[in-house]
Design an enzyme around this catalytic site. Structure first.
Site, PDB file in Angstrom:
ATOM      1  N   GLU A 155       9.595  16.548  13.724  1.00  0.00           N
ATOM      2  CA  GLU A 155       9.899  16.385  12.793  1.00  0.00           C
ATOM      3  C   GLU A 155       8.952  17.692  12.200  1.00  0.00           C
ATOM      4  O   GLU A 155       7.613  17.130  11.848  1.00  0.00           O
ATOM      5  CB  GLU A 155       9.721  15.360  12.513  1.00  0.00           C
ATOM      6  CG  GLU A 155      10.311  15.207  11.255  1.00  0.00           C
ATOM      7  CD  GLU A 155      10.111  13.670  10.988  1.00  0.00           C
ATOM      8  OE1 GLU A 155       9.284  12.781  11.302  1.00  0.00           O
ATOM      9  OE2 GLU A 155      10.413  12.505   9.849  1.00  0.00           O
ATOM     10  N   CYS A 201      13.340  11.366   6.050  1.00  0.00           N
ATOM     11  CA  CYS A 201      13.626  10.759   6.835  1.00  0.00           C
ATOM     12  C   CYS A 201      14.591  11.540   8.112  1.00  0.00           C
ATOM     13  O   CYS A 201      15.132  11.524   9.519  1.00  0.00           O
ATOM     14  CB  CYS A 201      12.829  10.016   7.315  1.00  0.00           C
ATOM     15  SG  CYS A 201      14.237   8.739   6.060  1.00  0.00           S
ATOM     16  N   LYS A 240       0.951  -1.083  -0.512  1.00  0.00           N
ATOM     17  CA  LYS A 240      -0.229  -0.013   0.109  1.00  0.00           C
ATOM     18  C   LYS A 240       0.118   0.945   0.068  1.00  0.00           C
ATOM     19  O   LYS A 240       1.940   1.763   0.625  1.00  0.00           O
ATOM     20  CB  LYS A 240      -0.491  -0.432   1.309  1.00  0.00           C
ATOM     21  CG  LYS A 240      -1.865   1.518   0.980  1.00  0.00           C
ATOM     22  CD  LYS A 240      -2.853   1.373   1.882  1.00  0.00           C
ATOM     23  CE  LYS A 240      -1.704   3.355   3.200  1.00  0.00           C
ATOM     24  NZ  LYS A 240      -1.817   4.353   1.298  1.00  0.00           N
ATOM     25  N   GLU A 267       9.410   1.939  10.379  1.00  0.00           N
ATOM     26  CA  GLU A 267      10.878   3.116  10.682  1.00  0.00           C
ATOM     27  C   GLU A 267       9.815   4.235  10.495  1.00  0.00           C
ATOM     28  O   GLU A 267       9.292   4.865   9.184  1.00  0.00           O
ATOM     29  CB  GLU A 267      11.313   2.392   9.140  1.00  0.00           C
ATOM     30  CG  GLU A 267      11.638   1.493   8.430  1.00  0.00           C
ATOM     31  CD  GLU A 267      13.302   0.866   9.086  1.00  0.00           C
ATOM     32  OE1 GLU A 267      13.421   1.931   9.908  1.00  0.00           O
ATOM     33  OE2 GLU A 267      13.400  -0.067   9.506  1.00  0.00           O
TER      34      GLU A 267
HETATM   35  P1  NAP Z   1       2.007   8.570   7.498  1.00  0.00           P
HETATM   36  O1  NAP Z   1       0.783  10.175   7.081  1.00  0.00           O
HETATM   37  O2  NAP Z   1       2.488   8.177   8.547  1.00  0.00           O
HETATM   38  O3  NAP Z   1       1.746   8.097   6.156  1.00  0.00           O
HETATM   39  C1  NAP Z   1       2.635   6.408   5.700  1.00  0.00           C
HETATM   40  C2  NAP Z   1       2.229   5.421   5.149  1.00  0.00           C
HETATM   41  O4  NAP Z   1       0.781   4.868   5.665  1.00  0.00           O
HETATM   42  C3  NAP Z   1       1.185   5.970   4.224  1.00  0.00           C
HETATM   43  O5  NAP Z   1       1.003   5.029   2.970  1.00  0.00           O
HETATM   44  C4  NAP Z   1      -0.764   6.359   4.685  1.00  0.00           C
HETATM   45  O6  NAP Z   1      -1.947   6.835   3.766  1.00  0.00           O
HETATM   46  C5  NAP Z   1      -0.716   5.227   5.959  1.00  0.00           C
HETATM   47  N1  NAP Z   1      -1.113   5.393   6.435  1.00  0.00           N
HETATM   48  C6  NAP Z   1      -1.964   6.313   7.058  1.00  0.00           C
HETATM   49  N2  NAP Z   1      -2.769   6.139   7.913  1.00  0.00           N
HETATM   50  C7  NAP Z   1      -2.656   4.756   8.564  1.00  0.00           C
HETATM   51  C8  NAP Z   1      -3.375   3.787   9.262  1.00  0.00           C
HETATM   52  N3  NAP Z   1      -4.418   4.186  10.179  1.00  0.00           N
HETATM   53  N4  NAP Z   1      -3.086   2.445   8.609  1.00  0.00           N
HETATM   54  C9  NAP Z   1      -2.460   1.679   7.793  1.00  0.00           C
HETATM   55  N5  NAP Z   1      -1.693   3.030   7.445  1.00  0.00           N
HETATM   56  C10 NAP Z   1      -1.786   4.439   7.207  1.00  0.00           C
HETATM   57  O7  NAP Z   1       3.688   8.859   7.062  1.00  0.00           O
HETATM   58  P2  NAP Z   1       4.189   9.792   5.331  1.00  0.00           P
HETATM   59  O8  NAP Z   1       3.425  11.887   6.190  1.00  0.00           O
HETATM   60  O9  NAP Z   1       2.879   9.642   4.294  1.00  0.00           O
HETATM   61  O10 NAP Z   1       5.502  10.161   5.399  1.00  0.00           O
HETATM   62  C11 NAP Z   1       6.426  10.643   6.092  1.00  0.00           C
HETATM   63  C12 NAP Z   1       6.412  10.032   7.827  1.00  0.00           C
HETATM   64  O11 NAP Z   1       7.541   8.946   7.228  1.00  0.00           O
HETATM   65  C13 NAP Z   1       8.094  11.521   8.560  1.00  0.00           C
HETATM   66  O12 NAP Z   1       7.810  11.054   9.516  1.00  0.00           O
HETATM   67  C14 NAP Z   1       9.377  10.638   7.995  1.00  0.00           C
HETATM   68  O13 NAP Z   1       9.902  10.685   8.930  1.00  0.00           O
HETATM   69  C15 NAP Z   1       8.765   8.612   8.141  1.00  0.00           C
HETATM   70  N6  NAP Z   1      10.066   8.311   7.269  1.00  0.00           N
HETATM   71  C16 NAP Z   1      10.385   7.509   8.346  1.00  0.00           C
HETATM   72  C17 NAP Z   1      11.670   6.934   6.757  1.00  0.00           C
HETATM   73  C18 NAP Z   1      12.552   5.463   7.147  1.00  0.00           C
HETATM   74  O14 NAP Z   1      13.111   5.270   6.656  1.00  0.00           O
HETATM   75  N7  NAP Z   1      12.913   5.836   8.996  1.00  0.00           N
HETATM   76  C19 NAP Z   1      11.885   6.798   5.436  1.00  0.00           C
HETATM   77  C20 NAP Z   1      10.922   8.166   4.605  1.00  0.00           C
HETATM   78  C21 NAP Z   1      10.097   8.221   5.760  1.00  0.00           C
HETATM   79  P3  NAP Z   1      -2.111   7.677   3.254  1.00  0.00           P
HETATM   80  O15 NAP Z   1      -1.007   7.992   3.128  1.00  0.00           O
HETATM   81  O16 NAP Z   1      -2.904   7.047   2.076  1.00  0.00           O
HETATM   82  O17 NAP Z   1      -2.511   8.671   4.210  1.00  0.00           O
END
Ligand code: NAP
Length: 496
Positions: free
Chosen positions: A390, A289, A176, A251
């Site tokens: 962040e 990230c 997903k 992650e």
């Molecule tokens: P996010 O809002 O947490 O979303 C991540 C993924 O989870 C998306 O596919 C999102 O779908 C999905 N999602 C949202 N709510 C969910 C739920 N209740 N159940 C299951 N899945 C759900 O994060 P983002 O804004 O896309 O990404 C930014 C974050 O990712 C930052 O905090 C960044 O630091 C982190 N990140 C970490 C790494 C690492 O390697 N540690 C790498 C890259 C990014 P939708 O988009 O459809 O809401």
């Protein structure tokens, strides 16, 4: 995409069961770039069920390792064949520059090559139990059905860190991508199918996480959830998975320190340090990230260092990532830019000194996109929210220190622990500080690099588990101890 069905479930490309679609916006132009199918929870459950069947009937876990490895290599070949097309799609979807997208596709390719080789080289571990009649060995088996959830900042890259080891291990999966950036993942699944992935082994549902989340994670048919995204979502997933005792790898975010010692004034180190701090925070407009968003700089050189950064930050060329002259692109969405802007207001209200950026660019050509200028806040305190939270945007905060211990304490003063950088021309100091920092990746006199062969992941609230490297494969495997007595005799415990 554009009329073609985009959900891939049980080996069939389908439209959403309720006919729903979503507009995908090019953030550099603020215009719809594509329309894709938007899965329903029913579609997500069907995808998990398809992955379950494909696992339980053994079609993929039972495929010989050499064949699985060959398939991964074929995927790598196809990624390179379609590199330009995929890179352009990633740029249109995320706003990152074409140069960055090309690097992403090369990195994705290297991850497939790496796991093809690694799985081919794995062997069982033989254990000496002290009885020559007993053959004891520990074997690795695929973990089962995996749900792979990726964020929008590195859509294809993050997804590949999951798909490649999962395929290598013999697991089946539901992917997903983020609702904001699904385009390259759809194209990628088409390549997997072309490479010969059997029906049901890889399933794809894109759509809102809030809507699909429960169907994917609150599901007893799932054996493992690998999630990359924000801390708040990670917490929700971990809580949900706990109900089924489903294994979870998280992650999550980072608030990554970049520590600069005054001795970088020596030789060419100064320019390299300025350059790496600048790149570490402003690449991809800070939507990384591991972005080095906290500059922790020795007081004696801080004024000069910040002045050098401000001078260079003001020259960063923003623009559409498809334009080769652009050095960085926009933020991913209007909503995300609003979040970044609210952090700037927060920094000002907390008393940090805004020395650069803090607003949208003036150029009329950038007015339709979600651009935001590289922003630097000097004179920050570790207690400020702008330092601790962040922002996921192009915002650098500057803190100052006078002793090595203070630098380490500041670098570790975060709930996160994903990545950190250290700049010094003193190798002994460098080693001391690197070992004292509680972060999953630490760069000494470099910043931002990684390799498929070395583990990636976070300490603290940056998550648990690891991707890449041998551990990134082990996440998708169960260990089984097989005790084989080749000359059985009675146990003799009970005498009657
Ligand atoms: P996010 O809002 O947490 O979303 C991540 C993924 O989870 C998306 O596919 C999102 O779908 C999905 N999602 C949202 N709510 C969910 C739920 N209740 N159940 C299951 N899945 C759900 O994060 P983002 O804004 O896309 O990404 C930014 C974050 O990712 C930052 O905090 C960044 O630091 C982190 N990140 C970490 C790494 C690492 O390697 N540690 C790498 C890259 C990014 P939708 O988009 O459809 O809401």
């Amino acid at each position: 995409m554009d009329g073609e069905p985009d959900l891939y479930i049980g080996g069939v490309w389908r439209h959403a069961s309720d006919g729903g679609t979503r507009d995908i916006v090019n953030p550099a132009r603020g215009k719809v770039a594509a329309v894709v199918d938007e899965a329903t929870p029913e579609d997500a459950r069907a995808a998990v069920a398809a992955a379950r069947t494909a696992f339980d009937d053994g079609r993929w876990p039972g495929t010989p390792v050499t064949e699985r490895a060959a398939l991964l290599d074929r995927v790598a070949d196809l990624l390179q064949r379609d590199k330009e097309e995929l890179a352009a799609l990633e740029t249109v979807d995320t706003g990152k520059t074409l140069a960055e997208s090309r690097i992403d596709i090369d990195d994705v390719t290297s991850v497939f090559r790496y796991y093809a080789k690694l799985i081919g080289a794995e062997s069982d571990r033989v254990v000496d139990v002290g009885d020559p009649a007993v053959v004891s060995r520990v074997v690795r088996e695929p973990i089962g059905v995996c749900v792979l959830i990726a964020p929008w900042n590195y859509p294809l890259l993050q997804m590949s860190w999951k798909v490649a080891p999962a395929l290598a291990a013999g697991a089946t999966m539901v992917a997903k991508p983020s609702e904001v950036t699904p385009l390259t993942t759809i194209a990628f699944v088409r390549l997997l199918v072309e490479a010969g992935v059997p029906p049901g082994v890889v399933n794809l549902v894109q759509g809102s996480g809030a809507t699909l989340g429960a169907a994917l994670t609150d599901n007893p048919a799932v054996d493992f959830i690998s999630f990359t995204g924000g801390l708040a979502t990670g917490r929700v997933i971990a809580r949900t998975a706990a109900e089924h005792v489903t294994k979870v790898a998280l992650e999550l975010g980072g608030k990554n320190p970049h520590i600069v010692f005054a001795d970088v004034t020596a030789g060419g180190d100064w320019d390299a340090a300025v350059d790496h701090v600048l790149t570490g925070v402003f690449l991809h407009s800070g939507q990384v990230c591991s972005a080095g968003t906290r500059l922790i700089v020795e007081e004696s050189v801080a004024d000069d260092f910040v002045a050098a950064l401000v001078a260079r930050a003001g020259k960063i060329r923003m623009g559409d990532g498809l334009d080769p002259a652009s050095e960085t692109g926009p933020l991913v969405s209007e909503q995300h830019r609003a979040k970044v802007e609210s952090f700037v207001q927060l920094g000002i209200s907390e008393g940090a000194q805004l020395v650069c950026g803090g607003r949208r660019p003036d150029e009329p050509a950038l007015a339709d996109g979600y651009f935001f200028l590289p922003t630097i806040f000097d004179r920050c305190e570790r207690s400020m929210r702008i330092v601790q939270e962040e922002t996921f945007g192009p915002i650098l905060t500057v803190e100052r220190f006078t002793t090595e211990d203070e630098a380490i304490a500041l670098g570790n003063d975060t709930e996160y622990g994903l990545a950190a950088g250290v700049r010094t021309s003193d190798p002994a100091r460098g080693e001391r500080v690197v070992r004292a920092l509680r972060h999953g990746t630490v760069w000494l006199n470099d910043f931002g690099y990684y390799t498929a062969a070395a583990e990636w992941g976070g300490f603290g609230r940056s998550g648990n588990g690891r991707e890449l490297g041998p551990t990134g494969l082990a996440e998708y495997q169960e260990l089984k101890h097989i005790w084989h007595n080749t000359a059985p005799t009675a146990a003799g415990w009970f005498k009657g």
